[in-house]
Design a protein around this motif. Structure first.
Motif, PDB file in Angstrom:
ATOM      1  N   HIS A 188       0.858  -1.187   0.000  1.00 15.35           N
ATOM      2  CA  HIS A 188       0.000   0.000   0.000  1.00 15.35           C
ATOM      3  C   HIS A 188       0.897   1.241   0.000  1.00 15.35           C
ATOM      4  O   HIS A 188       1.946   1.255   0.665  1.00 15.35           O
ATOM      5  CB  HIS A 188      -0.933   0.015   1.223  1.00 15.35           C
ATOM      6  CG  HIS A 188      -2.003   1.054   1.130  1.00 15.35           C
ATOM      7  ND1 HIS A 188      -1.784   2.368   1.484  1.00 15.35           N
ATOM      8  CD2 HIS A 188      -3.290   0.983   0.700  1.00 15.35           C
ATOM      9  CE1 HIS A 188      -2.903   3.059   1.287  1.00 15.35           C
ATOM     10  NE2 HIS A 188      -3.830   2.238   0.806  1.00 15.35           N
ATOM     11  N   PRO A 189       0.495   2.292  -0.708  1.00 15.06           N
ATOM     12  CA  PRO A 189       1.360   3.478  -0.802  1.00 15.06           C
ATOM     13  C   PRO A 189       1.594   4.210   0.503  1.00 15.06           C
ATOM     14  O   PRO A 189       2.532   5.006   0.593  1.00 15.06           O
ATOM     15  CB  PRO A 189       0.623   4.370  -1.823  1.00 15.06           C
ATOM     16  CG  PRO A 189      -0.779   3.864  -1.860  1.00 15.06           C
ATOM     17  CD  PRO A 189      -0.693   2.403  -1.590  1.00 15.06           C
ATOM     18  N   ASP A 190       0.773   3.970   1.522  1.00 16.85           N
ATOM     19  CA  ASP A 190       0.968   4.666   2.797  1.00 16.85           C
ATOM     20  C   ASP A 190       1.673   3.813   3.843  1.00 16.85           C
ATOM     21  O   ASP A 190       1.915   4.285   4.957  1.00 16.85           O
ATOM     22  CB  ASP A 190      -0.389   5.122   3.362  1.00 16.85           C
ATOM     23  CG  ASP A 190      -1.016   6.223   2.537  1.00 16.85           C
ATOM     24  OD1 ASP A 190      -0.261   6.989   1.909  1.00 16.85           O
ATOM     25  OD2 ASP A 190      -2.258   6.322   2.509  1.00 16.85           O
ATOM     26  N   ALA A 191       2.001   2.571   3.507  1.00 19.13           N
ATOM     27  CA  ALA A 191       2.548   1.659   4.507  1.00 19.13           C
ATOM     28  C   ALA A 191       3.887   2.133   5.060  1.00 19.13           C
ATOM     29  O   ALA A 191       4.182   1.927   6.242  1.00 19.13           O
ATOM     30  CB  ALA A 191       2.687   0.261   3.903  1.00 19.13           C
ATOM     31  N   TRP A 192       4.716   2.749   4.222  1.00 14.85           N
ATOM     32  CA  TRP A 192       6.048   3.166   4.665  1.00 14.85           C
ATOM     33  C   TRP A 192       6.193   4.681   4.627  1.00 14.85           C
ATOM     34  O   TRP A 192       7.294   5.209   4.452  1.00 14.85           O
ATOM     35  CB  TRP A 192       7.122   2.473   3.821  1.00 14.85           C
ATOM     36  CG  TRP A 192       7.086   0.999   4.056  1.00 14.85           C
ATOM     37  CD1 TRP A 192       6.548   0.044   3.256  1.00 14.85           C
ATOM     38  CD2 TRP A 192       7.567   0.323   5.220  1.00 14.85           C
ATOM     39  NE1 TRP A 192       6.660  -1.193   3.838  1.00 14.85           N
ATOM     40  CE2 TRP A 192       7.286  -1.050   5.043  1.00 14.85           C
ATOM     41  CE3 TRP A 192       8.199   0.743   6.399  1.00 14.85           C
ATOM     42  CZ2 TRP A 192       7.628  -2.014   6.002  1.00 14.85           C
ATOM     43  CZ3 TRP A 192       8.539  -0.217   7.346  1.00 14.85           C
ATOM     44  CH2 TRP A 192       8.250  -1.566   7.140  1.00 14.85           C
ATOM     45  N   ARG A 193       5.077   5.371   4.842  1.00 10.74           N
ATOM     46  CA  ARG A 193       5.088   6.823   4.976  1.00 10.74           C
ATOM     47  C   ARG A 193       4.664   7.172   6.393  1.00 10.74           C
ATOM     48  O   ARG A 193       3.587   6.767   6.840  1.00 10.74           O
ATOM     49  CB  ARG A 193       4.105   7.458   3.989  1.00 10.74           C
ATOM     50  CG  ARG A 193       4.604   7.513   2.569  1.00 10.74           C
ATOM     51  CD  ARG A 193       3.518   8.062   1.661  1.00 10.74           C
ATOM     52  NE  ARG A 193       4.029   8.605   0.423  1.00 10.74           N
ATOM     53  CZ  ARG A 193       3.264   9.071  -0.559  1.00 10.74           C
ATOM     54  NH1 ARG A 193       1.940   9.054  -0.427  1.00 10.74           N
ATOM     55  NH2 ARG A 193       3.796   9.554  -1.655  1.00 10.74           N
TER      56      ARG A 193
END
Length: 512
Positions: free
Chosen positions: A371-376
């Motif tokens: 998911h694009p927010d997993a490592w933000r």
């Protein structure tokens, strides 16, 4: 008398010859054309390396020249791949094939295919331009198995002929569904000594492992957690009370994703008071069939239980039907949570999903592959110190921006996982290349997986890729994603098959 005169003066030898020639032209030309048509094989070619098999209108085969297989949505990324390949010199590259049902007519699969090719191209570009001139350079080709992977054998046989120069095929990635056809394709490829890196295959039995017959697919690696690991991560995250949970499962056998997911969920629900609720999907699970009627009945039965959590083991078409049915349940005052596997990632783009169901006290969460927010980092949600990194994800964002003039959709995680699979293939190819050599031997690439761990791990955009001795990711990060009331895919938290993130060394422990 008149007839004798006509025969004498009108039907002269010259006229008779002329009439015969006219008759030959009138009759002979069509006849000759017909004979030629009947005796000349039909031209069924589509592009170099691609043709229509007998009885099919799909273009099947392998191509890296920019051909889009007649699919308009693939034209941009196929063109980018073709242009990148055109810059490569004959003796400087190794080839990686992306094996997918490129001509699938299922809307969800078509979106998945586009995103996977975008991710693969983004990593190809980095390998050739942003890797400190490391060699060999990477040629990327598209390999189409057709709708439902029906023509997998034709394409796999073609790939098996490409391991020698000039193509030097050294790895195949993609292989993105846990179906019987994909299982056969993987067995054929690995049986021929070709390394395979699965993107979104998650079935536990489409993997190698300890015990008798453990090396069923020699040379297979995966970047996604198994269904068993997904189920454990979901259970650790949700702290589900088995006494208030129920399993809804597909009875159709032979689908390795569904078979292993229901086994994993059943193991997580030991002691649950209710027997599973059953449905049977069509032979092609992308078809609607009559399962919507079954789900309408199942929702009545679920309302008769004390359950508040439903584990769903099935494909995305049936998952959507079930959500729509449960959203219209009679016990609307009772809240329910649906937990499922990574097929939930298709729902964000499913126009047949009834968004109002998500506003009917119904929570839908799934174990995503990325998911694009997993490592933000976000307020109240710091990034874990191990298991992945913000830097790796930001590098991916730089690379994926090259894959389309428009922003690439990332919420379904497909581009991210495909990028990581390609990164893993490139890592193995270059690690297997001896010092001073231009290319690795075929067998040496397939033997790399036991060393992809510790300091030799792949810094994936979806998290660290640390493989065990059987090519399976150890304790891979599992993003838990929730469908919002407007059908968008919202990141909730990272979960871990081993309950907590891996240690900094990322070395899988010895299994008993």
């Amino acid at each position: 008398m008149a007839n004798r005169l006509r025969n004498r003066y009108l039907y002269t030898p010259r006229q008779k010859l002329f009439a015969a020639l006219i008759a030959l032209v009138v009759i002979g030309v069509p006849l000759g054309y017909g004979i030629k048509t009947w005796t000349t094989p039909e031209d069924r070619s589509c592009a170099p390396g691609v043709e229509r098999p007998a009885g099919s209108d799909e273009c099947i085969g392998v191509n890296g020249d920019g051909y889009a297989f007649g699919v308009p949505e693939l034209a941009e990324v196929a063109g980018l791949i073709g242009r990148e390949n055109a810059t490569l010199k004959a003796d400087e590259y190794a080839t990686v094939a992306v094996l997918l049902p490129l001509t699938s007519t299922d809307p969800g699969m078509r979106v998945k295919v586009v995103h996977e090719l975008q991710g693969a191209y983004a990593r190809q570009y980095r390998a050739n331009h942003e890797s400190n001139s490391e060699t060999p350079r990477i040629r990327l080709v598209l390999a189409n198995t057709g709708k439902g992977n029906a023509h997998w054998k034709t394409t796999v046989e073609q790939l098996k002929t490409m391991t020698a120069a000039p193509q030097r095929l050294r790895a195949v990635t993609g292989v993105a569904t846990s179906s019987a056809e994909v299982r056969q394709a993987v067995a054929a490829l690995t049986g021929a000594g070709i390394a395979v890196v699965g993107t979104t295959i998650t079935a536990d039995d489409l993997a190698n492992g300890p015990g008798p017959g453990h090396n069923r697919f020699p040379g297979l690696a995966r970047v996604s957690p198994t269904n068993g690991d997904e189920a454990k991560a979901l259970a650790h995250f949700g702290e589900v009370d088995a006494a208030k949970a129920i399993l809804v499962q597909d009875t159709r056998t032979g689908d390795h994703y569904t078979d292993t997911l229901k086994a994993a969920f059943a193991a997580s629900l030991q002691g649950a008071p209710y027997e599973p609720q059953l449905f049977t999907s069509p032979p092609d699970p992308t078809e609607e069939g009559t399962t919507a009627n079954t789900f309408r009945q199942i929702t009545h039965l679920i309302c008769d239980t004390r359950a508040d959590t439903v584990f769903f083991a099935g494909r995305h078409t049936q998952l959507r039907q079930f959500i729509n049915a449960l959203g219209a349940r009679g016990c609307a005052e009772r809240p329910f949570t649906i937990l499922t596997g990574d097929e939930g990632s298709y729902l964000g783009a499913d126009s047949k999903l009834n968004r109002s169901a998500l506003r009917a006290r119904l929570t839908v969460r799934y174990a995503a592959l990325a998911h694009p927010d997993a490592w933000r980092p976000a307020p109240g949600r710091p990034v874990p110190a191990t298991g992945g990194s913000t830097v790796a994800y930001e590098t991916f964002l730089t690379d994926i921006a090259r894959a389309s003039k428009q922003p690439v959709a990332l919420a379904d995680g497909q581009a991210i996982v495909a990028y990581d699979a390609m990164a893993t293939a490139v890592h193995a190819i270059r690690q297997a290349t001896p010092a001073g050599a231009a290319h690795p031997e075929l067998a040496d690439v397939a033997n790399q997986w036991p060393q992809v761990k510790g300091s030799l791990r792949v810094q994936g955009a979806s998290g660290w890729i640390c493989l065990d001795n059987f090519g399976n990711p150890y304790n891979k990060a599992v993003p838990i994603v929730q469908l919002t009331q407007d059908g968008k895919q919202r990141f909730v938290a990272l979960a871990w098959p081993e309950r907590t993130p891996p240690t900094a060394s990322c070395l899988p422990p010895k299994r008993g």
